[in-house]
Design a protein around this motif. Structure first.
Motif, PDB file in Angstrom:
ATOM      1  N   ARG A   1      29.202 -17.251 -16.706  1.00  0.00           N
ATOM      2  CA  ARG A   1      27.961 -16.540 -16.395  1.00  0.00           C
ATOM      3  C   ARG A   1      27.717 -15.283 -17.320  1.00  0.00           C
ATOM      4  NH1 ARG A   1      30.279 -17.627 -11.120  1.00  0.00           N
ATOM      5  NH2 ARG A   1      28.879 -19.184 -10.040  1.00  0.00           N
TER       6      ARG A   1
ATOM      7  N   ARG B   1      26.299 -16.858 -20.498  1.00  0.00           N
ATOM      8  CA  ARG B   1      24.694 -17.246 -20.471  1.00  0.00           C
ATOM      9  C   ARG B   1      24.024 -15.888 -20.556  1.00  0.00           C
ATOM     10  NH1 ARG B   1      22.415 -19.663 -22.096  1.00  0.00           N
ATOM     11  NH2 ARG B   1      21.024 -20.630 -20.758  1.00  0.00           N
TER      12      ARG B   1
ATOM     13  N   ASP C   1      25.192 -24.629 -18.415  1.00  0.00           N
ATOM     14  CA  ASP C   1      24.059 -24.590 -17.306  1.00  0.00           C
ATOM     15  C   ASP C   1      24.414 -25.798 -16.224  1.00  0.00           C
ATOM     16  OD1 ASP C   1      23.003 -22.648 -18.852  1.00  0.00           O
ATOM     17  OD2 ASP C   1      21.545 -23.853 -19.874  1.00  0.00           O
ATOM     18  N   ARG C   2      24.474 -26.907 -16.634  1.00  0.00           N
ATOM     19  CA  ARG C   2      24.806 -27.914 -15.843  1.00  0.00           C
ATOM     20  C   ARG C   2      26.221 -27.547 -14.691  1.00  0.00           C
ATOM     21  NH1 ARG C   2      24.290 -31.060 -20.454  1.00  0.00           N
ATOM     22  NH2 ARG C   2      22.290 -32.218 -20.445  1.00  0.00           N
TER      23      ARG C   2
ATOM     24  N   GLY D   1      25.002 -24.695 -12.389  1.00  0.00           N
ATOM     25  CA  GLY D   1      24.220 -25.269 -11.467  1.00  0.00           C
ATOM     26  C   GLY D   1      24.921 -26.135 -10.360  1.00  0.00           C
ATOM     27  N   GLN D   2      25.780 -26.668 -10.702  1.00  0.00           N
ATOM     28  CA  GLN D   2      26.519 -27.425  -9.717  1.00  0.00           C
ATOM     29  C   GLN D   2      27.495 -26.436  -8.865  1.00  0.00           C
ATOM     30  OE1 GLN D   2      29.064 -30.049 -11.997  1.00  0.00           O
ATOM     31  NE2 GLN D   2      27.460 -31.579 -12.126  1.00  0.00           N
TER      32      GLN D   2
ATOM     33  N   ALA E   1      26.434 -23.386  -8.392  1.00  0.00           N
ATOM     34  CA  ALA E   1      25.565 -22.686  -7.254  1.00  0.00           C
ATOM     35  C   ALA E   1      25.138 -23.610  -6.171  1.00  0.00           C
ATOM     36  CB  ALA E   1      24.375 -22.254  -8.275  1.00  0.00           C
ATOM     37  N   ARG E   2      25.220 -24.926  -6.313  1.00  0.00           N
ATOM     38  CA  ARG E   2      24.924 -25.799  -5.217  1.00  0.00           C
ATOM     39  C   ARG E   2      25.903 -25.829  -4.167  1.00  0.00           C
ATOM     40  NH1 ARG E   2      22.274 -28.713  -9.364  1.00  0.00           N
ATOM     41  NH2 ARG E   2      24.083 -29.818  -9.654  1.00  0.00           N
TER      42      ARG E   2
END
Length: 308
Positions: free
Chosen positions: A8, A11, A70-71, A74-75, A77-78
């Motif tokens: 993080r 990014r 990023d992928r 994203g996972q 975060a879900r």
């Protein structure tokens, strides 16, 4: 193992363009951000930034690395959102896949019931025909039973409705005044196709026509029930579809008539498949309750016992 906090931070620096700007957005000190970047580079063995005057410039490797980061983020975060839902007693989310005719006739009532009782529930509604039952993250699936239906290991199966197909004809067609028509009587008609994906419902139709000794001559090909019925209303031919599918079109009775097919095994069985691990979910229970009621009102014959 790659640390998510370092990812993080990486990014944030890439997006902000500098360590100081990233530190400000993250609430860290610039020194802490620099340490996170250095640790990430050591751990991966990659050179992600180079010095550019007083600042940092991302390398080509960094941009490629960022795509996969990023992928992963994203996972993550879900997963964190799911953990929060479970921790705080919320119902989380449901992925519901459904055939097109059900999307118009049944799904609005399902969503209304869920939205009233489970206000925090997130719904992902998908058209079954788009993936043909091959999307792996589905929780609830409303589809048509057939030997070629992809298996759903670990899912509970419940037949909802067994219904006939109907012949849709122009209101001035000779068959329009009939109570029923035999499937073989349609052999010489000009047919309008209505199936985008050439899926299960069309297979059932073709198999019944073959058993009746003919292959329908599809002179006009459309991609949905509504377009097919509109062509029938224009007087160019007839079309055949499940009764519930005809109901989903809300056709003008002054233009077209749906005539029952007699003396044929042309039927389809709509089934409900639910993920076994969700059998105790109150939301899934509500979906089942609503669908059973709707299917009971829609069908004049008991649902078949099927194996899917």
């Amino acid at each position: 193992m790659i640390d998510l906090t370092r990812l993080r931070t990486f990014r944030a620096v890439l997006a902000a363009g500098s360590v100081h700007a990233a530190a400000e957005s993250l609430g860290y000190t610039p020194s802490a951000v620099s340490q996170q970047l250095q640790a990430l580079q050591r751990g991966t063995g990659l050179e992600l930034f180079t010095r550019n005057g007083r600042g940092l410039a991302p390398t080509g490797v960094a941009r490629r690395f960022a795509e996969e980061a990023d992928r992963l983020l994203g996972q993550a975060a879900r997963l964190e959102a799911l953990a929060a839902d479970l921790r705080e007693g919320r119902t989380g989310s449901l992925v519901i896949s459904h055939i097109a005719s059900v999307g118009v006739t049944w799904i609005p009532a399902v969503v209304a019931a869920l939205s009233g009782e489970f206000r925090d529930l997130r719904l992902d509604l998908r058209l079954w025909e788009a993936a043909q039952g091959r999307d792996d993250d589905v929780d609830v699936e409303i589809c048509v039973a057939h030997r070629d239906l992809p298996a759903r290991p670990g899912f509970d199966v419940e037949p909802l409705l067994t219904e006939p197909y109907v012949a849709v004809v122009p209101v001035d067609h000779p068959f329009a005044a009939r109570q029923a028509v035999a499937l073989e009587e349609l052999a010489a008609e000009r047919w309008v196709d209505n199936d985008l994906t050439l899926g299960t419902c069309r297979l059932i139709l073709l198999e019944a026509c073959a058993a009746a000794g003919f292959t329908p001559g599809f002179q006009y090909e459309t991609q949905d029930y509504g377009s097919a019925v509109a062509l029938v209303a224009a007087g160019v031919g007839i079309t055949v579809m499940p009764r519930l599918s005809f109901s989903s079109v809300r056709a003008d009775p002054a233009q077209v008539v749906a005539v029952e097919l007699s003396g044929t095994a042309l039927r389809r069985t709509v089934v409900l498949r639910t993920r076994g691990s969700l059998c105790e979910s109150p939301a899934v229970g509500a979906v089942r309750h609503v669908l059973r009621g709707l299917a009971g009102r829609a069908g004049a014959m008991p649902a078949r016992d099927v194996t899917v």
